[in-house]
Design a protein around this motif. Sequence first.
Motif, PDB file in Angstrom:
ATOM      1  N   SER A 228       0.865  -1.210  -0.093  1.00  0.00           N
ATOM      2  CA  SER A 228      -0.056   0.047   0.039  1.00  0.00           C
ATOM      3  C   SER A 228       0.770   1.189   0.053  1.00  0.00           C
ATOM      4  CB  SER A 228      -0.950  -0.112   1.394  1.00  0.00           C
ATOM      5  OG  SER A 228      -1.759   1.197   1.034  1.00  0.00           O
ATOM      6  N   SER A 229       0.513   2.149  -0.839  1.00  0.00           N
ATOM      7  CA  SER A 229       1.204   3.508  -0.836  1.00  0.00           C
ATOM      8  C   SER A 229       0.376   4.439  -1.705  1.00  0.00           C
ATOM      9  CB  SER A 229       2.460   3.225  -1.672  1.00  0.00           C
ATOM     10  OG  SER A 229       3.483   4.428  -1.400  1.00  0.00           O
ATOM     11  N   GLN A 230       1.067   5.871  -1.714  1.00  0.00           N
ATOM     12  CA  GLN A 230       0.298   6.899  -2.459  1.00  0.00           C
ATOM     13  C   GLN A 230       1.223   7.248  -3.752  1.00  0.00           C
ATOM     14  OE1 GLN A 230      -0.222  10.057   0.499  1.00  0.00           O
ATOM     15  NE2 GLN A 230      -1.498   8.782   1.603  1.00  0.00           N
ATOM     16  N   GLN A 244      -4.432   6.931  -3.318  1.00  0.00           N
ATOM     17  CA  GLN A 244      -4.198   5.588  -2.313  1.00  0.00           C
ATOM     18  C   GLN A 244      -4.308   4.341  -3.095  1.00  0.00           C
ATOM     19  OE1 GLN A 244      -2.640   6.140   0.793  1.00  0.00           O
ATOM     20  NE2 GLN A 244      -2.295   3.854   0.869  1.00  0.00           N
ATOM     21  N   THR A 246      -3.970   0.215  -2.950  1.00  0.00           N
ATOM     22  CA  THR A 246      -3.130  -1.143  -2.072  1.00  0.00           C
ATOM     23  C   THR A 246      -3.415  -2.353  -3.395  1.00  0.00           C
ATOM     24  OG1 THR A 246      -4.329  -0.306   0.039  1.00  0.00           O
ATOM     25  CG2 THR A 246      -4.026  -2.625  -0.195  1.00  0.00           C
ATOM     26  N   ILE A 267      -7.704  10.520  -3.078  1.00  0.00           N
ATOM     27  CA  ILE A 267      -7.307  11.178  -1.830  1.00  0.00           C
ATOM     28  C   ILE A 267      -7.072  12.782  -1.936  1.00  0.00           C
ATOM     29  CG2 ILE A 267      -6.568   8.897  -0.586  1.00  0.00           C
ATOM     30  CD1 ILE A 267      -3.686  10.130  -1.003  1.00  0.00           C
TER      31      ILE A 267
END
Length: 522
Positions: A228-230, A244, A246, A267
Amino acid sequence: MDGEEIVGGKGTLQDITEKKVNFEKLAISENRYKSLIQSQTNYFIRIDLEGNLTYCNQRYIDDFGWLYPNHDPIGKNSLIDSLPSQYEKIMALGDKCTRFPFKNFQLEIDKIGKNDTSKATIWDIVYLKNENGSGELQCVGIDISDRVKAEDENKFQANILSKIGQGVVATDAEGKIKYFNAAAEKIYGWKYEEVKDENLVELMFPDLHESDLLEEILEKISFEHTFSSQYHGRKSDGTSFPVQVTMSGIVDQERNLNGVICIFSDITKLKKSENKLRELNKNLTSYTNELVSANKGLEQFSYIVSHNLRAPVANIIGIAEIIADEDIEPIMRDKLISDMLNNVQRVDTVVRDLNDILKVKADYNNSRELVDFQSLTDDVLHMTGSLISEDEMTVDTDFGSFPSMLTSKSYLHSVFYNIILNAIKYKHPDRELFLKISSHSDARFNTLTFLDNGLGIKLGKNKEELFELYKRHHHHIEGKGMGLFMVKTQLDLIGGKINLESEPNQWTKVCIQFPNKITKTE
């Protein structure tokens, strides 16, 4: 014929060996056929034109025999095993079959299951018509309950995925899009038909596609890890937005990566809120610093009241008590009255100084105008011209890189005045005063520098004491210790910082810094 003896007979002989062999073969074939039918995992039944069962295999009896008296379906109505809601379509298909003999028809119906359940089944039905015109419906069915249940679960899960607010995208092992829910369509602006079989990363995350991070992500999710990251995603119109992500790998029993499932959340609002919160925290820090500074100012005022006012007031009270004594000599009375007046003058001076300080803070209203440093310097030098002759002082200015700023002109004028005045008051008696005033600009700050070759100051460990009220360092020259205090007070109000460096009997340098954001002239 009575009494006659039979002496012979006549008959016909026929060889039935082949016929007997054929009958035996037929019996064997029929037994094999019955055994085959009985051993089938499918249902096998025959129904006459009255709707009654004429045959059923063991699998049918195992699943539906309990519905019939004595577990014997033969001769009983074939609708007994079906739900009432299914009667109409069963009878309609039976009528259709009799109108089209030897043609196969298919029917999916729910039958009665054990423990108040239903059993989903599918049937191939054909009407076999005899030569005499009668016939039977031959039916072969299979239990599809597990398949229907799995399909229902898949539909339920697909319905959930289509309703949630997060985008869900599934790909194959090559990254080609195989599933794209309604939320993903809304977030990215593409329809599933437009992105089907397109490479997910190339289409929606071009920055990630061009980096080495993608290989690291694929390695992690290939071991059934969730990543998971942005990142910045790309919409159908080409615009970029924060998202965002995942990701989870889809692996087979041999742990080979067969695909990836990704969940996306836009986001943008969250990032705006974070930026707003960051700005609020920054402002809060600024307000806190202002409160700390104001608190220090209050402490300093308290110190002034405690020391600079209390001492002369105590003296006045003491002298007044002595003067009240009628036996005091006239000469002593006159001296005490003179001392009392001096202490009154001291109190008046402190009160006036406090009033000046409070007036400076009260008059500040954040109004700004473009102030030219050279004009400001010329004006201050004109005001102080009576204090020093031209042949005793040389002033050199260089404001090339930072010639002016938006600020309070009256405050900056006071700052220039006090610094230049100090340079004149504390010039070295054995040499001509040289004062250089310059400006400098860099990426973060704009700086004003005042450098003179006067008496200088012996700096202790606490340099900040230089800017406290009534702090003096050259007692042989008249002064009150107000100048640098006023300079710092006014700079605090217009966003500047002051620093002083000095070498006794050599030089003194005063630097004033303003952050770029408050000195822009646009």
